[in-house]
Design a protein around this motif. Structure first.
Motif, mmCIF file in Angstrom:
data_model
loop_
_atom_site.group_PDB
_atom_site.id
_atom_site.type_symbol
_atom_site.label_atom_id
_atom_site.label_comp_id
_atom_site.label_asym_id
_atom_site.label_seq_id
_atom_site.Cartn_x
_atom_site.Cartn_y
_atom_site.Cartn_z
ATOM 1 N N ARG A 168 -1.541 7.372 13.701
ATOM 2 C CA ARG A 168 -0.080 7.477 13.759
ATOM 3 C C ARG A 168 0.472 6.700 14.955
ATOM 4 O O ARG A 168 1.529 6.072 14.888
ATOM 5 C CB ARG A 168 0.347 8.952 13.819
ATOM 6 N N CYS A 169 -0.266 6.754 16.067
ATOM 7 C CA CYS A 169 0.180 6.020 17.262
ATOM 8 C C CYS A 169 0.154 4.513 17.005
ATOM 9 O O CYS A 169 1.048 3.770 17.430
ATOM 10 C CB CYS A 169 -0.698 6.369 18.459
ATOM 11 N N ILE A 170 -0.872 4.071 16.275
ATOM 12 C CA ILE A 170 -1.016 2.634 16.007
ATOM 13 C C ILE A 170 0.157 2.151 15.157
ATOM 14 O O ILE A 170 0.788 1.127 15.448
ATOM 15 C CB ILE A 170 -2.358 2.350 15.290
ATOM 16 N N ARG A 171 0.495 2.951 14.149
ATOM 17 C CA ARG A 171 1.602 2.538 13.287
ATOM 18 C C ARG A 171 2.939 2.680 14.023
ATOM 19 O O ARG A 171 3.851 1.888 13.830
ATOM 20 C CB ARG A 171 1.581 3.380 11.995
ATOM 21 N N GLY A 172 3.029 3.693 14.894
ATOM 22 C CA GLY A 172 4.272 3.838 15.687
ATOM 23 C C GLY A 172 4.488 2.614 16.559
ATOM 24 O O GLY A 172 5.593 2.074 16.672
ATOM 25 N N CYS A 173 3.385 2.157 17.186
ATOM 26 C CA CYS A 173 3.472 1.004 18.093
ATOM 27 C C CYS A 173 3.732 -0.293 17.309
ATOM 28 O O CYS A 173 4.564 -1.111 17.708
ATOM 29 C CB CYS A 173 2.157 0.898 18.865
ATOM 30 N N ASP A 174 3.050 -0.433 16.153
ATOM 31 C CA ASP A 174 3.163 -1.685 15.392
ATOM 32 C C ASP A 174 4.420 -1.735 14.526
ATOM 33 O O ASP A 174 5.172 -2.707 14.578
ATOM 34 C CB ASP A 174 1.945 -1.846 14.467
ATOM 35 N N GLU A 175 4.607 -0.664 13.754
ATOM 36 C CA GLU A 175 5.665 -0.727 12.744
ATOM 37 C C GLU A 175 7.020 -0.301 13.280
ATOM 38 O O GLU A 175 8.043 -0.904 12.947
ATOM 39 C CB GLU A 175 5.305 0.197 11.560
ATOM 40 N N VAL A 219 0.398 -3.046 20.587
ATOM 41 C CA VAL A 219 -0.508 -2.860 21.735
ATOM 42 C C VAL A 219 -1.726 -2.026 21.335
ATOM 43 O O VAL A 219 -2.837 -2.294 21.769
ATOM 44 C CB VAL A 219 0.238 -2.153 22.902
ATOM 45 N N ILE A 220 -1.519 -1.031 20.476
ATOM 46 C CA ILE A 220 -2.611 -0.088 20.174
ATOM 47 C C ILE A 220 -3.367 -0.518 18.922
ATOM 48 O O ILE A 220 -2.775 -1.031 17.967
ATOM 49 C CB ILE A 220 -2.076 1.349 19.974
ATOM 50 N N GLY A 221 -4.662 -0.306 18.952
ATOM 51 C CA GLY A 221 -5.485 -0.602 17.781
ATOM 52 C C GLY A 221 -6.709 0.288 17.811
ATOM 53 O O GLY A 221 -6.865 1.139 18.690
ATOM 54 N N ARG A 222 -7.584 0.085 16.849
ATOM 55 C CA ARG A 222 -8.848 0.841 16.810
ATOM 56 C C ARG A 222 -9.919 0.049 17.540
ATOM 57 O O ARG A 222 -9.950 -1.182 17.466
ATOM 58 C CB ARG A 222 -9.291 1.022 15.368
ATOM 59 N N SER A 223 -10.817 0.744 18.178
ATOM 60 C CA SER A 223 -11.923 0.091 18.867
ATOM 61 C C SER A 223 -13.189 0.889 18.623
ATOM 62 O O SER A 223 -13.126 2.104 18.452
ATOM 63 C CB SER A 223 -11.594 0.031 20.370
ATOM 64 N N GLY A 224 -14.317 0.234 18.609
ATOM 65 C CA GLY A 224 -15.592 0.932 18.422
ATOM 66 C C GLY A 224 -15.829 1.292 16.965
ATOM 67 O O GLY A 224 -14.953 1.150 16.114
ATOM 68 N N HIS A 257 -12.472 4.805 18.633
ATOM 69 C CA HIS A 257 -11.375 5.378 19.423
ATOM 70 C C HIS A 257 -10.185 4.422 19.387
ATOM 71 O O HIS A 257 -10.329 3.264 18.998
ATOM 72 C CB HIS A 257 -11.810 5.620 20.879
ATOM 73 N N ILE A 258 -9.046 4.923 19.832
ATOM 74 C CA ILE A 258 -7.901 4.018 19.910
ATOM 75 C C ILE A 258 -8.052 3.186 21.186
ATOM 76 O O ILE A 258 -8.578 3.665 22.200
ATOM 77 C CB ILE A 258 -6.550 4.770 19.911
ATOM 78 N N GLY A 259 -7.608 1.948 21.123
ATOM 79 C CA GLY A 259 -7.728 1.066 22.287
ATOM 80 C C GLY A 259 -6.413 0.340 22.526
ATOM 81 O O GLY A 259 -5.608 0.189 21.605
ATOM 82 N N PHE A 260 -6.207 -0.072 23.752
ATOM 83 C CA PHE A 260 -4.974 -0.764 24.120
ATOM 84 C C PHE A 260 -5.309 -2.229 24.392
ATOM 85 O O PHE A 260 -6.225 -2.508 25.178
ATOM 86 C CB PHE A 260 -4.348 -0.109 25.361
ATOM 87 N N ASP A 261 -4.592 -3.117 23.777
ATOM 88 C CA ASP A 261 -4.908 -4.549 23.832
ATOM 89 C C ASP A 261 -6.392 -4.743 23.495
ATOM 90 O O ASP A 261 -6.862 -4.213 22.520
ATOM 91 C CB ASP A 261 -4.561 -5.145 25.204
#
Lengths: 705, 292
Positions: free
Chosen positions: A153-160, A166-171, A177-181
């Motif tokens: 939800r945070c990723i879509r909040g940041c993107d959409e 800024v936020i994406g998935r990592s690992g 986990h969520i990752g920043f840049d």
């Protein structure tokens, strides 16, 4: 083909437009389907699967992404569906730190509420073995990866929603986990702290960092009103609502002091209306040592002396005093004016430095006083940064350049040329600005904060110097082989003025005197570094580095095998300095020696500048206990009776001066046990190390040297 | 002050003076019908011996004015040691190795006590700093021991409270003012009971007011106590127990430092006042001898 379709949900016939998801169809008809990853203002992704429903197929479908089909029979609350949903909730709860930060703060963690409603009290499944940790690097948002359910939800909040991307998935797998840049800490990323991710998060994974018991004096503001201000354009209203107590409006009468030099504070001020005077009230002078009487009874007396009267060999030729505001104060008359749209108190707010100057309202002033979480958001706000940068280019860049002796002769037309070409950059504590070995492509002037300059060596990192406001770096690489010779790291929040390599080359080619000045400084720095490193060849460098003794030029060592702890050295130091000792018999240890005091010179010299305001921060932070506050009586205007002076006490910081007036420092001279020694550290420890090596190998050569 | 090779010149000079004094004394003692302070040579011994005593006593005054540039204090100290060592043989030569009667006898006994305490002090200063360095690695400034002790009590209180206290607490980061939620160990209160019991009834009284008779004052017995405590606690608390054990060790070191510091400086309480008394009586002796 009809645009409307009819299906059955829990036995009710419902008609919805084609393409509607089961979740929306149910919602439109008053049937609630629980979900965690889905929000109405975001594209559905169906990652949590909590919204599973039975559509009569082989497997259950996620209602948020499954579109309705004509004649479809949907069951949302049958016993097998509920059991499957509860199992999913139980699995999510197995990794969830219950109660999470959000549940503790406001009791509305969606996952925990769902678990409670489902009767999931304790998960039957084992927790993950590898912790995912926390990220407290952002000043306004706390990230607890343990509480994250990867709902996106945070990723879509940041993107959409905010389009910040800024936020994406990592690992992968357990380490997802969520990752920043590029998986940076949130505080070091390009996150603008808009707060959308925090608002979107269903659990305590992203929470607001509220300031405890913060009640600033002044008028609390309505977020709607704040958002009308151009500098707050783009800031999340929810964030402002959550941090109402961190930002207030104050109206200050003319003549009233807003903040005083030396005071510790945690706020910054943004001027909305009116103007203020910024000045330093402490005498612009330094502590001077002199003989009170000649001969063998001679005693050192301390008094205050200004630069005109007494110039020290080691001090720079600075004509401006750097303060925590967008302007520097002239040395001769430390007074400046700030007006509407200007910010002051940044360093105090961000790095908890004491106030560097006194600010008094010149006219009636309206200011916004803010805590660091609000300031952090403002500083990341593009509108605000652009406005601040514009003002800096207009007002302060020229003063800043002129305050650096080597640029003092730069013609005005070239300053104008640079005005719109320089880049103003900001770095977080610990961030590397330039790295040793990289290509040198720019020259930097420190605008705010402190920069550590270090070199990498096989034994570890050697700190070459620390640079503060008004200092510069990057010239050695640009004037030399085009490669960075050292690594420069931000010690705290650092702002720099970055001059591109081609502009720098143009400047040095057009102005030979500036080139000569820079080359001279570069040569001196290179020579100092060379000498320092050459003399460490026979010294146990790791031990030196660990104890920070590399930078010392003169150490007071107490041989603890001889010292009877009689404190005669401390008494002598106090006697030699008006009863104020500059020596504390405690400090670092090196072998059998106690390092009781350190004296530095050249680039590592600790110079107490004339504008010291006696805040005591250096004294408290000196790891060697080597700095002290020296009280002096001065006369100041009586606030109650104009035209009358009253006596008051002010303090200035002092360091060990090696009793320069005498042939030998008083502490060494007074030690009855031959335990106190003043030594040049590299030579002394080098010899000691060589002696030990000689003994170890049975060689007598080293000892005979 | 450590008496090492750097004292060689003083030792040689002192030995030379002693040899000359003894060389002069032998024919004098053999040939003269009367030996003692009343003879010319005896008087000479007395004058030189008293001169040395006077110089030795001036060290105390020298220390009162540490910044006076009248010679490095360590030079005065070397003089104090070697000339002080020479003064007794010279005074014995002056007195013809007789303790005499009345004031002279008191003087001689007093001198013997001062001399013995001086030797004792020199030996302590030669050896004790090394022992402190070896036995008290966590040494602090002597005057700060009380303060450090109070800090240790605070630290131990906090450790035990954290280990057995609340589940989640708001921890304000140092000086930031912004709240951060930190999760402290989740431990059932009753599991921590042995820790609290041990701390409240055994360890805290020791850290607060240490006594040598307390079981934790002895390293071996303290180790035994902590070994007995560990099996009673969950593994998650063992780190806290290790911290408490190191606090006890630091407390023992503080006790040791206080004791050693006392020994290193206590002899001065005998040596210094008696030295001044000796000088006063010696002056009285001189006046008496010159007058009568």
């Amino acid at each position: 083909m009809s645009d409307q379709i009819t299906l059955t949900i829990d036995g009710r016939d419902v008609t919805v437009p084609r393409g509607t998801t089961i979740f929306d169809a149910a919602r439109m008809n008053g049937i609630a389907i629980p979900t965690l990853c889905h929000q109405q203002n975001q594209t559905p992704v169906g990652v949590c699967r909590v919204c599973v429903v039975d559509v009569g197929a082989r497997v259950y479908a996620a209602a948020c992404i499954r579109e309705c089909d004509p004649g479809m029979k949907v069951k949302t609350g049958t016993e097998p569906v509920v059991r499957a949903r509860n199992t999913l909730v139980e699995l999510l709860m197995a990794d969830h730190p219950s109660p999470c930060a959000r549940q503790q703060a406001s009791g509305d963690c969606e996952l925990e509420a769902m678990a409670k409603a489902s009767g999931v009290s304790e998960a039957r499944y084992a927790r993950r073995l590898s912790p995912r940790g926390r990220d407290d690097s952002s000043l306004s948002i706390a990230v607890d990866h343990e509480a994250c359910i990867l709902c996106d939800r945070c990723i879509r909040g940041c993107d959409e929603v905010k389009k910040n991307h800024v936020i994406g998935r990592s690992g992968r797998g357990y380490s997802a986990h969520i990752g920043f840049d590029l998986d940076l800490p949130m505080g070091s990323s390009t996150c603008v702290s808009c707060g959308e991710c925090m608002v979107s998060c269903p659990t305590g994974a992203l929470t607001n960092k509220r300031v405890i018991d913060a009640q600033l004096p002044g008028e609390t503001l309505d977020p709607e009103w704040i958002l009308q201000l151009p500098v707050f354009k783009g800031v999340s209203g929810t964030f402002l609502e959550l941090n109402k107590s961190s930002l207030v409006k104050r109206r200050i009468a003319a003549g009233e002091v807003i903040c005083r030099e030396g005071e510790f504070g945690s706020t910054a001020f943004y001027i909305l209306e009116g103007s203020v005077d910024v000045f330093i009230g402490t005498p612009i002078a330094h502590v001077k040592q002199e003989d009170a009487s000649a001969g063998w009874l001679s005693r050192i007396r301390s008094r205050l002396a200004d630069r005109q009267e007494h110039t020290r060999t080691e001090e720079s030729g600075r004509r401006f005093i750097p303060i925590d505001a967008p302007v520097d104060l002239p040395y001769d008359k430390p007074l400046a004016e700030l007006g509407a749209g200007e910010l002051f108190g940044e360093m105090t707010c961000m790095s908890f430095h004491p106030r560097s100057a006194t600010v008094r309202a010149k006219t009636e002033v309206v200011v916004l006083e803010m805590l660091r979480n609000v300031l952090d958001i403002l500083q990341k706000n593009k509108t605000f940064r652009a406005e601040l940068d514009r003002k800096y280019r207009q007002r302060a860049l020229e003063t800043h350049l002129r305050s650096v002796p080597v640029f003092s002769s730069m013609p005005a037309d070239f300053v104008d040329y640079l005005r719109d070409r320089v880049e103003l950059s900001r770095y977080s504590p610990g961030e590397v600005i330039v790295r040793q070995g990289e290509a040198a492509d720019a020259f930097y002037l420190v605008r705010l904060g402190f920069v550590k300059v270090s070199e990498r060596h096989p034994g570890g990192e050697v700190v070459l110097t620390y640079l503060g406001r008004g200092s510069y770096f990057g010239e050695m690489g640009l004037l030399g082989g085009g490669v960075r010779t050292a690594t420069c790291t931000a010690l705290d929040h650092v702002d720099v003025v970055k001059i591109a390599g081609e502009d720098f080359q143009l400047m040095v080619s057009r102005f030979p005197d500036i080139r000569a000045g820079l080359e001279k400084v570069a040569r001196e720095r290179a020579e100092q570094n060379r000498q320092r490193l050459a003399s460490t060849e026979h010294v146990p460098i790791d031990a030196f580095l660990n104890q920070g003794l590399m930078e010392a030029q003169s150490l007071l060592l107490l041989d603890l095998e001889k010292c009877t702890r009689c404190d005669q050295c401390v008494r002598a130091c106090a006697d030699a300095h008006d009863g104020v000792t500059r020596l504390v018999r405690e400090g670092l240890r090196f072998d059998k020696y106690l390092v009781a005091s350190i004296r530095r010179r050249n680039s590592m010299e600790i110079i107490i500048e004339d504008w010291c305001i006696g805040c005591g921060l250096c004294v408290r932070n000196c790891p060697y206990g080597n700095l002290n506050l020296h009280p002096f009586e001065i006369k100041v205007p009586d606030p109650e009776k104009p035209n009358r002076m009253i006596a008051t006490t002010r303090k200035k910081a002092t360091g060990c001066d090696l009793c320069m007036e005498h042939a030998e420092p008083s502490c060494v001279y007074a030690c009855p046990h031959d335990a106190a020694h003043r030594v040049e550290p590299l030579a002394f420890f080098g010899t000691m190390s060589a002696v030990k090596d000689g003994k170890r190998t049975g060689s007598t050569e080293a000892t005979s040297k | 002050m450590i008496i090492d090779r750097s004292h060689r010149s003083w030792a040689v000079a002192s030995a030379a003076i002693l040899i000359v004094a003894l060389a002069a004394y032998v024919p004098y003692a053999v040939g003269s019908p009367r030996v003692g302070g009343g003879t010319t040579l005896g008087l000479a011994y007395g004058i030189v011996g008293f001169g040395f005593m006077a110089f030795v006593t001036l060290l105390s005054l020298r220390k009162k004015f540490p910044i006076w540039r009248i010679g490095r204090t360590q030079t005065w100290m070397r003089g104090h040691l070697w000339l002080g060592a020479l003064s007794l043989p010279l005074i014995l030569l002056h007195a013809g190795f007789l303790f005499g009667h009345g004031l002279a006898s008191v003087l001689m006994w007093l001198f013997a006590v001062v001399y013995a305490s001086g030797i004792c002090g020199a030996w302590l200063q030669h050896t004790m700093p090394r022992r402190i360095l070896r036995d008290v690695p966590m040494e602090t400034i002597y005057e700060q021991i009380g303060h450090v002790r109070a800090q240790l009590v605070d630290e131990a209180d906090r450790l035990v409270a954290d280990a057995s206290g609340r589940l989640e607490v708001a921890v304000p980061p140092a000086a930031s003012g912004a709240t951060v939620l930190a999760t402290v160990m989740r431990v059932d209160a009753d599991v921590t009971a042995p820790l609290r019991e041990f701390y409240v009834h055994e360890m805290r009284p020791f850290v607060q007011a240490p006594s040598r008779s307390h079981p934790l004052a002895n390293e071996t017995s303290a180790a035994g106590r902590f070994e007995k405590l560990r099996p009673l606690l969950p593994v998650s608390l063992h780190a806290a127990v290790a911290d408490l054990e190191s606090i006890c060790e630091e407390e023992r070191q503080l006790m040791r430092q206080a004791r050693m510091h006392g020994v290193l400086h206590a002899w001065l309480l005998v040596h210094v006042p008696l030295s001044f008394a000796l000088m006063a009586l010696a002056i009285a002796h001189i006046i008496g001898a010159l007058r009568y």
